[in-house]
Design a protein around this motif. Sequence first.
Motif, short mmCIF file in Angstrom:
data_model
loop_
_atom_site.label_atom_id
_atom_site.label_comp_id
_atom_site.label_asym_id
_atom_site.label_seq_id
_atom_site.Cartn_x
_atom_site.Cartn_y
_atom_site.Cartn_z
N ARG A 6 2.03 -3.82 -9.24
CA ARG A 6 1.73 -5.06 -8.50
C ARG A 6 1.82 -6.29 -9.43
O ARG A 6 2.25 -7.35 -8.99
CB ARG A 6 0.35 -4.97 -7.86
CG ARG A 6 0.34 -4.06 -6.62
CD ARG A 6 -1.02 -4.04 -5.95
NE ARG A 6 -1.05 -3.18 -4.78
CZ ARG A 6 -1.24 -3.62 -3.53
NH1 ARG A 6 -1.44 -4.91 -3.31
NH2 ARG A 6 -1.27 -2.78 -2.50
N GLY B 74 -10.17 11.58 1.30
CA GLY B 74 -8.91 12.25 1.62
C GLY B 74 -7.71 11.67 0.90
O GLY B 74 -6.61 12.21 1.03
N TYR B 75 -7.93 10.57 0.14
CA TYR B 75 -6.77 9.97 -0.52
C TYR B 75 -6.69 10.40 -1.99
O TYR B 75 -5.70 10.99 -2.41
CB TYR B 75 -6.85 8.45 -0.39
CG TYR B 75 -5.53 7.73 -0.60
CD1 TYR B 75 -4.35 8.43 -0.81
CD2 TYR B 75 -5.46 6.33 -0.57
CE1 TYR B 75 -3.14 7.77 -1.00
CE2 TYR B 75 -4.24 5.67 -0.76
CZ TYR B 75 -3.08 6.40 -0.98
OH TYR B 75 -1.89 5.74 -1.17
N HIS B 76 -7.77 10.15 -2.77
CA HIS B 76 -7.72 10.50 -4.19
C HIS B 76 -8.85 11.42 -4.63
O HIS B 76 -9.02 11.67 -5.82
CB HIS B 76 -7.75 9.24 -5.06
CG HIS B 76 -6.55 8.37 -4.88
ND1 HIS B 76 -6.55 7.32 -4.02
CD2 HIS B 76 -5.30 8.42 -5.43
CE1 HIS B 76 -5.35 6.73 -4.06
NE2 HIS B 76 -4.58 7.38 -4.89
N ASP C 188 -5.61 4.09 -11.45
CA ASP C 188 -4.93 2.94 -10.83
C ASP C 188 -3.96 2.23 -11.76
O ASP C 188 -3.34 1.25 -11.34
CB ASP C 188 -5.97 1.91 -10.35
CG ASP C 188 -6.84 2.46 -9.24
OD1 ASP C 188 -6.36 3.35 -8.52
OD2 ASP C 188 -7.98 1.98 -9.08
N HIS D 266 -2.79 11.09 -5.76
CA HIS D 266 -3.16 11.41 -4.38
C HIS D 266 -2.57 12.74 -3.93
O HIS D 266 -3.01 13.30 -2.92
CB HIS D 266 -2.70 10.29 -3.45
CG HIS D 266 -1.25 10.34 -3.10
ND1 HIS D 266 -0.25 9.86 -3.92
CD2 HIS D 266 -0.60 10.84 -2.01
CE1 HIS D 266 0.93 10.04 -3.36
NE2 HIS D 266 0.75 10.64 -2.21
N LEU E 181 -2.36 5.82 5.16
CA LEU E 181 -2.07 4.40 4.95
C LEU E 181 -2.42 3.58 6.18
O LEU E 181 -2.91 2.45 6.09
CB LEU E 181 -0.60 4.21 4.58
CG LEU E 181 -0.22 4.78 3.21
CD1 LEU E 181 1.29 4.81 3.02
CD2 LEU E 181 -0.88 3.96 2.09
N ASN F 33 0.83 -1.20 0.00
CA ASN F 33 0.00 0.00 0.00
C ASN F 33 0.87 1.25 0.00
O ASN F 33 0.51 2.26 -0.62
CB ASN F 33 -0.94 -0.01 1.20
CG ASN F 33 -2.10 -0.97 1.01
OD1 ASN F 33 -2.33 -1.46 -0.09
ND2 ASN F 33 -2.84 -1.24 2.07
N ASP G 8 1.95 6.84 -7.51
CA ASP G 8 0.60 7.36 -7.70
C ASP G 8 0.59 8.87 -7.53
O ASP G 8 0.48 9.39 -6.42
CB ASP G 8 -0.30 6.69 -6.65
CG ASP G 8 -1.59 7.43 -6.44
OD1 ASP G 8 -2.05 8.13 -7.35
OD2 ASP G 8 -2.16 7.30 -5.33
N ASP H 139 2.08 1.47 -3.61
CA ASP H 139 1.04 2.11 -4.44
C ASP H 139 1.15 3.63 -4.34
O ASP H 139 1.14 4.34 -5.33
CB ASP H 139 -0.36 1.73 -3.91
CG ASP H 139 -0.75 0.30 -4.25
OD1 ASP H 139 -0.13 -0.30 -5.14
OD2 ASP H 139 -1.70 -0.20 -3.60
N ASN H 140 1.23 4.06 -3.10
CA ASN H 140 1.28 5.49 -2.83
C ASN H 140 2.44 6.16 -3.55
O ASN H 140 2.35 7.32 -3.99
CB ASN H 140 1.40 5.68 -1.32
CG ASN H 140 1.48 7.12 -0.88
OD1 ASN H 140 2.55 7.70 -0.92
ND2 ASN H 140 0.36 7.70 -0.49
N HIS I 244 -12.77 2.64 -3.33
CA HIS I 244 -11.57 2.58 -4.17
C HIS I 244 -10.43 1.87 -3.44
O HIS I 244 -10.05 0.77 -3.78
CB HIS I 244 -11.17 4.00 -4.61
CG HIS I 244 -9.90 4.06 -5.39
ND1 HIS I 244 -8.94 5.04 -5.19
CD2 HIS I 244 -9.43 3.28 -6.38
CE1 HIS I 244 -7.94 4.83 -6.02
NE2 HIS I 244 -8.21 3.78 -6.74
N ARG I 245 -9.94 2.48 -2.38
CA ARG I 245 -8.81 1.89 -1.66
C ARG I 245 -9.10 1.68 -0.18
O ARG I 245 -8.19 1.45 0.61
CB ARG I 245 -7.56 2.76 -1.83
CG ARG I 245 -7.10 2.95 -3.27
CD ARG I 245 -6.85 1.63 -3.98
NE ARG I 245 -5.98 0.79 -3.21
CZ ARG I 245 -4.67 0.68 -3.41
NH1 ARG I 245 -4.12 1.33 -4.40
NH2 ARG I 245 -3.94 -0.09 -2.65
#
Lengths: 349, 349, 349
Positions: free
Chosen positions: A328, C69-71, A321, A160, A300, A150, A157, A153-154, C51-52
């Motif tokens: 992944r 708050g993430y995306h 995504d 975000h 997270l 996770n 990406d 991912d962040n 989503h996540r």
Amino acid sequence: MSRYLRNTWYPLTWSSNVERSLKRHTVIEEDIVVYRKVNGEVAALSDACPHRLAPLSIGRLIGDSIECGYHGMTFDCSGQCEKIPGQRRIPSNLQVRSYPVTENMGMVWIWMGDEEKADKSKVFDLKEFHDPKYSYVLGDALHVDANYLNLADNLCDPSHVAFVHQSTLSNKEHGEVPVHHERLEDRVVTWRWINDSPLIPVFKGLVDFGGNVDRWHYYHYFAPSVAMIDFGSAPTGTGAEQGNRDNCIQMFACHFITPIDERTCIQHWLCVKNIPSDPEKDAKLLAGLRMAFDEDKAVLQAIQKNEDKLVDFKRVRIAIDVSTVKMRQMLQEMIEEEQLESIPFTEVV
Amino acid sequence: MSRYLRNTWYPLTWSSNVERSLKRHTVIEEDIVVYRKVNGEVAALSDACPHRLAPLSIGRLIGDSIECGYHGMTFDCSGQCEKIPGQRRIPSNLQVRSYPVTENMGMVWIWMGDEEKADKSKVFDLKEFHDPKYSYVLGDALHVDANYLNLADNLCDPSHVAFVHQSTLSNKEHGEVPVHHERLEDRVVTWRWINDSPLIPVFKGLVDFGGNVDRWHYYHYFAPSVAMIDFGSAPTGTGAEQGNRDNCIQMFACHFITPIDERTCIQHWLCVKNIPSDPEKDAKLLAGLRMAFDEDKAVLQAIQKNEDKLVDFKRVRIAIDVSTVKMRQMLQEMIEEEQLESIPFTEVV
Amino acid sequence: MSRYLRNTWYPLTWSSNVERSLKRHTVIEEDIVVYRKVNGEVAALSDACPHRLAPLSIGRLIGDSIECGYHGMTFDCSGQCEKIPGQRRIPSNLQVRSYPVTENMGMVWIWMGDEEKADKSKVFDLKEFHDPKYSYVLGDALHVDANYLNLADNLCDPSHVAFVHQSTLSNKEHGEVPVHHERLEDRVVTWRWINDSPLIPVFKGLVDFGGNVDRWHYYHYFAPSVAMIDFGSAPTGTGAEQGNRDNCIQMFACHFITPIDERTCIQHWLCVKNIPSDPEKDAKLLAGLRMAFDEDKAVLQAIQKNEDKLVDFKRVRIAIDVSTVKMRQMLQEMIEEEQLESIPFTEVV
């Protein structure tokens, strides 16, 4: 099937954190005792005496060997037992596992897989780290209560950033800038350009271009454990996107992720930059980045708690995504390939 | 198959810790409410009211009976229900389990098995505890987050002393002195002599023989819960090993282990000695022993954490393990025998 | 089979606790984000972005919508997704669950079941709460580490009062007064009269009848989550038990229980009374009730710990258990009926 890649250099800890003393670390659920040998090299052994499982890290470092703190069984830095109190015979196969280690970019790296495949030349490197035209600041070893993927991912990406880091790395208006991505041989790259826009907060005070800038973010993810984010800005209209970045500020944020277990990882980060070291500016930069990465950590960790509870939840997948899915997939293929290789060859008649 | 022996006197708590009030204790995973009766004897009942499971220990002690703190059901010290609020009829079989208890050597002992087999004359005793030529100091009730058998191993194992207790009970040079062992009817005895050696740290200030001493350690382990370590020193050359110990310092360190569950136990310890009580010297002795047993505790707790994680780890067995292996075999046989006895007899036609 | 009733109004939180901000609550193991809309109404959504899985409660409230708050995925107060950063198409079925809510008696109530069955007119109400001849005090939201049904038992059980609440709601002498009970259409009622007895501690200082009183306790339990206890006193000999309560003190203690999970619940309580508001007297009453409910909490939490350990323990049932048994039967029937209804109808040929 293992959930971790084994044949890879995992970041272990800052080099400065390894001294002439025994310390316990954990990587992909394995406990490891780490110390510096007399000649300055790093040694890493499985942190359990095979006799009664006492952690070797609570024993004594004698020369390059560890004497178990319970009964004094002694192991050299290759893991071979060299002394058993109360008996003369020492079986030659009485040993604890030793792990290949190497050092680069201020970090100790550890190889968790097949020792014969450990090639020190393959450890992650960023050439600018060693280039005198650049300087760097070492950040934190952030303990994050979240699965390391996770966090991965962040780190590939960009989407975000506009929502999590409004006060540090971005501003909300740019949530809709298109994102690109590409899977290369050794990494997934994700990028976007935000042109003709004000300087982002963490750059303020470091440079002043007297107006708007063209800003780039390139996220390079080397599965499983290294993210390198190349981000910078140049004055708008000077052609940065077309390749002319002579007058620019550029940073490489490097994140070295140590998976501890399914719910915990350590995020070591440092930042290489094309501006000279300056105590005051470096401190300001560190503070800004620290704030940003703590923002990620909070998100997270909250996600991890929901994941622990909502085990069967079906996530929806959206357009942004693509990079994380590719990253992944890449890791999954690496794990599967590694496991195929570890099956002994049998001739089919 | 149960992992605990039941037909045995387990140490419960210091006698001084049982008063005219209700306290909860736990032995082999069973919660027990303990109190002193009007006549001074100790009573012990299962700590759960059979009505709604309220702990009786949060109820009221009325005479020798306990009134449940939730609805007032009352049980006498044999566990028999003698009052049910709201109804007259009290079933004669409405009772909570009571446990036989006895006191000796400053401890309350509890019988967790078949009540008919509880023979108070069989509780552990050290005759020197009652002998006016000896004095004693009561130590601690050390809460150890480790399986009680790992603590038991530790208490029939002289080999660890040179490594764990260098500053208290030993010095490192003597790690190689041979160890002897013998399984007797009721115990495993392990011993060694370290002759012509300096006085160990905890004896210093208590005696001064003006030179080196011959030192003995006899570890008597009575499974499952009692270790008695007879250790002492006499001037070298006076024939201590041959039986002449007229001029010597001798101590009996008694360890009474209460298994709480698979990962927790309480280690009660006291020390009987052939030197008179003296407030200052006793305090010094207590401090030295406390330091030593805390050293063991630290090792045992670290091992427990590794054991929890490395469930399938195959330990290696080395020469010095003979006593601990015998001790565990002895206990295993006692548990198996007890369970065979508890199978009802059936005639085979 | 679910262990919780779903088609019911569960108490969620005090109305005063819901503002123009996002807060996370948990009801029957489901996490819910709760906030007040611009028009003052309450909204409640599942607290996980599809989503996540980021909790929506750490996002931003924008108008009546929540931006993750993430995306930055955004959901309106019905749960419908109305924005996905990075893409134009928004699937119409992309939504998070929304829960019907309503407010009454200072509380927000939430419907955890079939939305079509949520009838706001059926939420629990006590008419005296709205009657100007009465006043009320709002109590606490007590976090109790116990299964909510054990708390429910406690709230339809007058028998414990003499033992748990000797210093607040009762005195021990009255443990033997007969208890009556009746199962009605929508509740179980349990009651008893204690006549010609001194005023109980919590009434002292509020009224003075100059002598003994006749005292009643009516426990109304509306499964699964509402207890209303009508208790009061009138001067002995004025015929209170026969219906004449013109000169009396009367209180309605309302307990609204939120089951969080099998081991945790929240007990919201308030007290409606036929005496006027008075800052000093209200504070004294609150303090007395708080002490009483804390006494229950201590007992219930101790029971929970024993229940966790003694999983297979067979409880004994005694005469005073009739009401709690009826209450649990009633709830069990409600749960079974609800689950039968949720099976799709199939014609049998």
